[in-house]
Design a protein around this motif. Structure first.
Motif, PDB file in Angstrom:
ATOM      1  N   ASN A  61      12.948   3.139  -4.653  1.00 25.24           N
ATOM      2  CA  ASN A  61      11.709   3.896  -4.434  1.00 25.24           C
ATOM      3  C   ASN A  61      11.847   4.823  -3.224  1.00 25.24           C
ATOM      4  O   ASN A  61      11.398   5.973  -3.258  1.00 25.24           O
ATOM      5  N   HIS A 117       4.231   2.478   7.532  1.00 22.71           N
ATOM      6  CA  HIS A 117       4.414   3.837   7.005  1.00 22.71           C
ATOM      7  C   HIS A 117       3.527   4.801   7.779  1.00 22.71           C
ATOM      8  O   HIS A 117       2.337   4.555   7.949  1.00 22.71           O
ATOM      9  N   ASN A 131      13.928   7.802  -4.007  1.00 22.25           N
ATOM     10  CA  ASN A 131      13.260   8.716  -4.952  1.00 22.25           C
ATOM     11  C   ASN A 131      12.048   9.438  -4.356  1.00 22.25           C
ATOM     12  O   ASN A 131      11.369  10.202  -5.041  1.00 22.25           O
ATOM     13  N   LEU A 132      11.766   9.184  -3.072  1.00 20.25           N
ATOM     14  CA  LEU A 132      10.657   9.902  -2.427  1.00 20.25           C
ATOM     15  C   LEU A 132      10.980  11.387  -2.361  1.00 20.25           C
ATOM     16  O   LEU A 132      12.133  11.780  -2.226  1.00 20.25           O
ATOM     17  N   TYR A 179       9.113   5.343   7.351  1.00 22.40           N
ATOM     18  CA  TYR A 179       8.864   4.046   6.730  1.00 22.40           C
ATOM     19  C   TYR A 179       9.656   2.990   7.493  1.00 22.40           C
ATOM     20  O   TYR A 179      10.715   3.292   8.056  1.00 22.40           O
ATOM     21  N   ASN A 183       6.057   0.831  -5.326  1.00 26.04           N
ATOM     22  CA  ASN A 183       5.793   1.141  -6.737  1.00 26.04           C
ATOM     23  C   ASN A 183       6.577   0.175  -7.621  1.00 26.04           C
ATOM     24  O   ASN A 183       7.787   0.021  -7.463  1.00 26.04           O
ATOM     25  N   LYS A 207       0.788  -1.231   0.000  1.00 28.12           N
ATOM     26  CA  LYS A 207       0.000   0.000   0.000  1.00 28.12           C
ATOM     27  C   LYS A 207       0.820   1.282   0.000  1.00 28.12           C
ATOM     28  O   LYS A 207       0.302   2.294   0.426  1.00 28.12           O
ATOM     29  N   SER A 208       2.058   1.279  -0.345  1.00 22.79           N
ATOM     30  CA  SER A 208       2.871   2.486  -0.185  1.00 22.79           C
ATOM     31  C   SER A 208       3.687   2.752  -1.442  1.00 22.79           C
ATOM     32  O   SER A 208       3.926   1.853  -2.243  1.00 22.79           O
ATOM     33  N   GLN A 209       4.137   4.000  -1.578  1.00 21.50           N
ATOM     34  CA  GLN A 209       5.050   4.344  -2.684  1.00 21.50           C
ATOM     35  C   GLN A 209       6.324   3.505  -2.649  1.00 21.50           C
ATOM     36  O   GLN A 209       6.977   3.348  -3.670  1.00 21.50           O
ATOM     37  N   LEU A 210       6.651   2.991  -1.482  1.00 21.21           N
ATOM     38  CA  LEU A 210       7.832   2.108  -1.379  1.00 21.21           C
ATOM     39  C   LEU A 210       7.724   0.940  -2.347  1.00 21.21           C
ATOM     40  O   LEU A 210       8.737   0.404  -2.786  1.00 21.21           O
TER      41      LEU A 210
END
Length: 197
Positions: free
Chosen positions: A189, A165, A192-193, A170, A128, A123-126
């Motif tokens: 990822n 998160h 790149n946050l 995180y 992607n 569920k997180s941008q981690l």
């Protein structure tokens, strides 16, 4: 980009440093508050026993610094567990960043869990570009229970949090630096946050 790996004497820091180098970045190993505060990204590793690791954090004042950081912070393994409210290991009060407790596996499974396991409910941008049921590498006897801050989970006798998160913080129970291409993608990822310190 300035990346600092917190070096408080309880880390698998060289393997993380090498993983970051493979992604084309250099990381600084430091426990200097000024270095940490001015970093674009902070990695908070941990290997070992919770109460002695927390003692080291307190000795260097990092127990009060880490929860106040504004940039993206990634806790790994014991680092993630120390970011929780409490861990049964050594009856240790954590940093209170994640509102969850860490308990010992006692579900008839072999402890510690060592090796590869699947992650799901991502569920997180981690995560992607990471597929459900990918395999990641873990070594642990204690786990964070599932909470509203859970962004990945695994099962080992019980379903538990493999990633958390909250805001700019995180945490991964697994070792991204030892989790092959999937771990490398997750580390990338994180790096790149957007930075908001």
């Amino acid at each position: 980009m300035k990346i600092v790996i917190i070096n408080y004497g309880a880390g698998n820091i060289q393997s993380i440093k090498f993983a970051i180098q493979r992604l084309g970045y250099e990381a600084i190993l430091s426990n200097d508050p000024e270095e940490i505060i001015t970093a674009d990204k902070v990695i908070f590793p941990g290997v070992g026993e919770a109460s002695s690791a927390m003692k080291k954090l307190k000795e260097s004042g990092l127990d009060t610094l880490v929860p106040k950081l504004k940039q993206p912070v990634l806790g790994i393994c014991l680092g993630m567990q120390l970011m929780c409210n409490y861990t049964e290991e050594g009856n240790t009060t954590g940093l209170g960043i994640f509102d969850v407790e860490v308990v010992r596996f006692n579900h008839g499974v072999k402890v510690p869990q060592i090796g590869w396991n699947q992650i799901e409910s991502l569920k997180s941008q981690l995560f992607n570009g990471v597929n459900e049921k990918e395999y990641i590498y873990l070594v642990h006897s204690y786990y964070a229970t599932v909470t509203r801050e859970t962004v990945a989970q695994s099962s080992y006798g019980v379903t538990y949090s493999t990633a958390l998160h909250k805001d700019n913080f995180y945490g991964t129970q697994f070792h991204p630096e030892k989790s092959s291409d999937v771990g490398e993608k997750i580390l990338s990822n994180f790096l790149n946050l957007p930075t908001n310190n």
